[in-house]
Each structure stands twice: as C-alpha cells, then as structure tokens.
Design an enzyme around this catalytic site. Structure first.
Site, PDB file in Angstrom:
ATOM      1  CG  ASP A 168     -29.906  10.191  -8.825  1.00 13.02           C
ATOM      2  OD1 ASP A 168     -30.303  10.111  -7.632  1.00 13.02           O
ATOM      3  OD2 ASP A 168     -30.293   9.768  -9.622  1.00 13.02           O
ATOM      4  CG  ASP A 169     -25.201  11.238 -10.678  1.00 18.99           C
ATOM      5  OD1 ASP A 169     -25.606  10.188 -10.702  1.00 18.99           O
ATOM      6  OD2 ASP A 169     -25.463  12.098 -11.551  1.00 18.99           O
ATOM      7  CG  HIS A 195     -25.107   6.174 -12.866  1.00 15.16           C
ATOM      8  ND1 HIS A 195     -25.366   7.506 -12.672  1.00 15.16           N
ATOM      9  CD2 HIS A 195     -24.037   6.255 -13.761  1.00 15.16           C
ATOM     10  CE1 HIS A 195     -24.618   8.178 -13.576  1.00 15.16           C
ATOM     11  NE2 HIS A 195     -23.774   7.775 -14.165  1.00 15.16           N
TER      12      HIS A 195
END
Length: 326
Positions: A29-30, A150
């Site tokens: 992620d991110d 998110h």
C-alpha cells in the site's frame, strides 16, 4: 489445518504442476507516498516479497511511482484516498465537506466523525473518487484492476455505496474486504487498535451485500491488520496464514479448480514496506506522517524479504500473484 484428500484421478501421461493451496496477492500500500517508500516497494517486489501495489494518486511521488511500475512491470491498482492530504478534484480544493479549514482531508478519524455527524456530501465523495481514477489512468495509461480505500474508508457506511457504484460504472473488478480471521485472539495488539480493527471488520462485513449487488469481487480471505509494522514477524504471518486457511471451508472456493486437485483459496495480504520518510519529504500535501517516518516500514520490508517467509509460502503451498491473475 485443512486436510487434503488423496487424488482419485487416473494417472496422467504428462506431469502437471501441483495446484497451489492459496493464490495470495501481497499488496504494497501507499505507493507514491515518498521516494523512499517507492524505493523500498520496488526492492520488495524484485525480491519476491510483494506481488501487487496500490497507488496513492494524490501523493507527492505518485508520478515517480507510476513510472517505476511501468519500468519494472509491477501490477498496480488504486489506493483511493479521502482522508489524507489534498483532494485531486480541483472544484473540491477550496470549499467542500471533505476538507477542513486548512484545505486538506479531515484525517482517518476526522473523516469518520464527520460521516457519523452527517456532514459529508456523497456527491463530493463521488466526484473525488472519479477524479482519482482519471488521474490514475493519466499516470499509468490504464484503468486500475483493483481499487481499495486508504485507511479503509471504502467500507464505511454510505461511502461503500458510492465506491461500489464508481467501480461498477468503470468496470474495476476487485476491491478489498478487510475481515481478518484470528483478529480477536491477538494479545499483542493495544486496546485502541483492537477497537479500531473491530470497527473496520464490522464495516467490512456490512459492505459485503453492497459490493455483491454491484458485482464487485474480492479474494476469499484477507490478512494484514494483525501484522502491521513491528507486529510483522514470520511467526505472526504464519499464524495469520493458518487462521486464513482454517477459516475457509474445505471444498469451497471462488477460483476454478480441477476436481483432481485440492480447492484453491484466494487471499490478500496488506503490507506497508518502505524506508523511513525524510522529514518534510513526501505525504499527500501535508508532509509525511509519523508512521511513515518510523522504522516500522523498513521492518516490514525486511520481514517480507526474509528467506524463511518465502520458505513458509512454499511449505504452505502459497503462490504469490496479482489481482489480475485471480
């Protein structure tokens, strides 16, 4: 442990590869949060520690991340962001229900509190989600094959309906449903995290009928809440995998499998590898947060590349893949 019946099929002349027990998407992620996050994620992918990434299009290093994904052929999806940084949709950057007085999203808990108070416009949520998909397409040259939220905002009440509608309209097939087997038997999790994760699980459960109605799909099992940051270790990952495998009834599967082979479970492991952000470098318009500047990201990077973890996957008949392979 799921027992595997002995094969009853006649011998084949041509040897066949054994069917994996689990097809596991390990999602970093991110992606795009900062250059050091990007560097760590690419290294982790090259080492076989992750198999998929999720891009924050409003992050400071999003273009670099998209270019890296193209260069290294990394499967990439959208990490839709409604809680951190600046909106992508220009009409929402000055005055909207999604931002605070500083002109940025209201944060993980601030977004949830505003939603509970009925202060968020779902029309503005839709405008922002569509703008983020458009920017994703501009950066990568393709639509995302999967789209998650998110800080798990995509499973929140009302938001999940908008999220599913946008995905359905744009034919984005896969999302994330963060319900982790074994979540409530983790004494190492502090009370505030247990409370937050329990709420995430409830929201995810309530999202299932919505995603089903819109034809959205997700893997059979999910892992990652109990193994974030310093809680990531090979024993903890082994425990999470064992819980996931045991939670799925033997003989049922969302993936096609030959009757000659054991059923294949699909799963997603959410991870956050990278190197610590430099102060004031990165983020989504506000600079990097504390988690990003901590050693937790690098710890995950080290664990995901640990040869004993890769050996565990082999031992458990787990095959890493991307969402597009499910």
């Amino acid at each position: 442990m799921i027992s595997v019946p002995s094969p009853v099929c006649p011998p084949q002349r041509t040897a066949r590869m054994p069917q994996p027990r689990m097809m596991l998407v390990v999602t970093g992620d991110d992606f795009g949060y900062c250059p050091r996050r990007n560097q760590g994620i690419v290294e982790c992918f090259q080492a076989g520690g992750i198999s998929n990434v999720s891009l924050l299009v409003n992050a400071s290093a999003a273009k670099e991340a998209a270019d890296l994904a193209k260069r290294h052929d990394i499967p990439i999806g959208l990490h839709a962001n409604l809680s951190e940084g600046v909106p992508v949709c220009q009409s929402l950057q000055q005055v909207s229900t999604l931002i605070n007085q500083r002109g940025v999203f209201q944060g993980k808990m601030g977004f949830r509190q505003a939603l509970e108070r009925g202060q968020l416009s779902m029309k503005q949520v839709e405008l922002e989600l569509r703008a983020q998909v458009r920017l994703f397409r501009e950066l990568t040259g393709q639509l995302p094959h999967h789209m998650d939220g998110h800080q798990h905002v995509h499973v929140l009440p009302e938001v999940r309906e908008v999220f599913a509608q946008v995905m359905s309209d744009l034919r984005i097939p896969y999302t994330r449903v963060p319900m982790e087997a074994g979540l409530h038997s983790c004494p190492w999790l502090p009370a505030h995290l247990q409370r937050f994760y329990t709420q995430v699980e409830k929201d995810a459960t309530d999202s299932i009928p919505v995603f089903t109605r819109y034809g959205i799909r997700w893997p059979d099992v999910y892992l990652g809440l109990t193994t974030m940051g310093q809680n990531m270790s090979v024993p903890n990952l082994q425990r999470a995998l064992s819980h996931a495998l045991a939670s799925w009834p033997s003989g049922t599967t969302s993936s096609s499998a030959s009757s000659c082979n054991q059923p294949v479970i699909t799963g997603e492991l959410m991870v956050h590898p990278g190197y610590p952000s430099h102060p004031q470098v990165g983020g989504c318009g506000e600079g990097p947060d504390d988690f990003s500047q901590s050693a937790d990201r690098q710890h995950e990077l080290s664990m995901l590349r640990d040869p004993s973890l890769l050996a565990l996957y082999s031992q458990k008949s787990v095959q890493l893949c991307a969402f597009k392979d499910l």
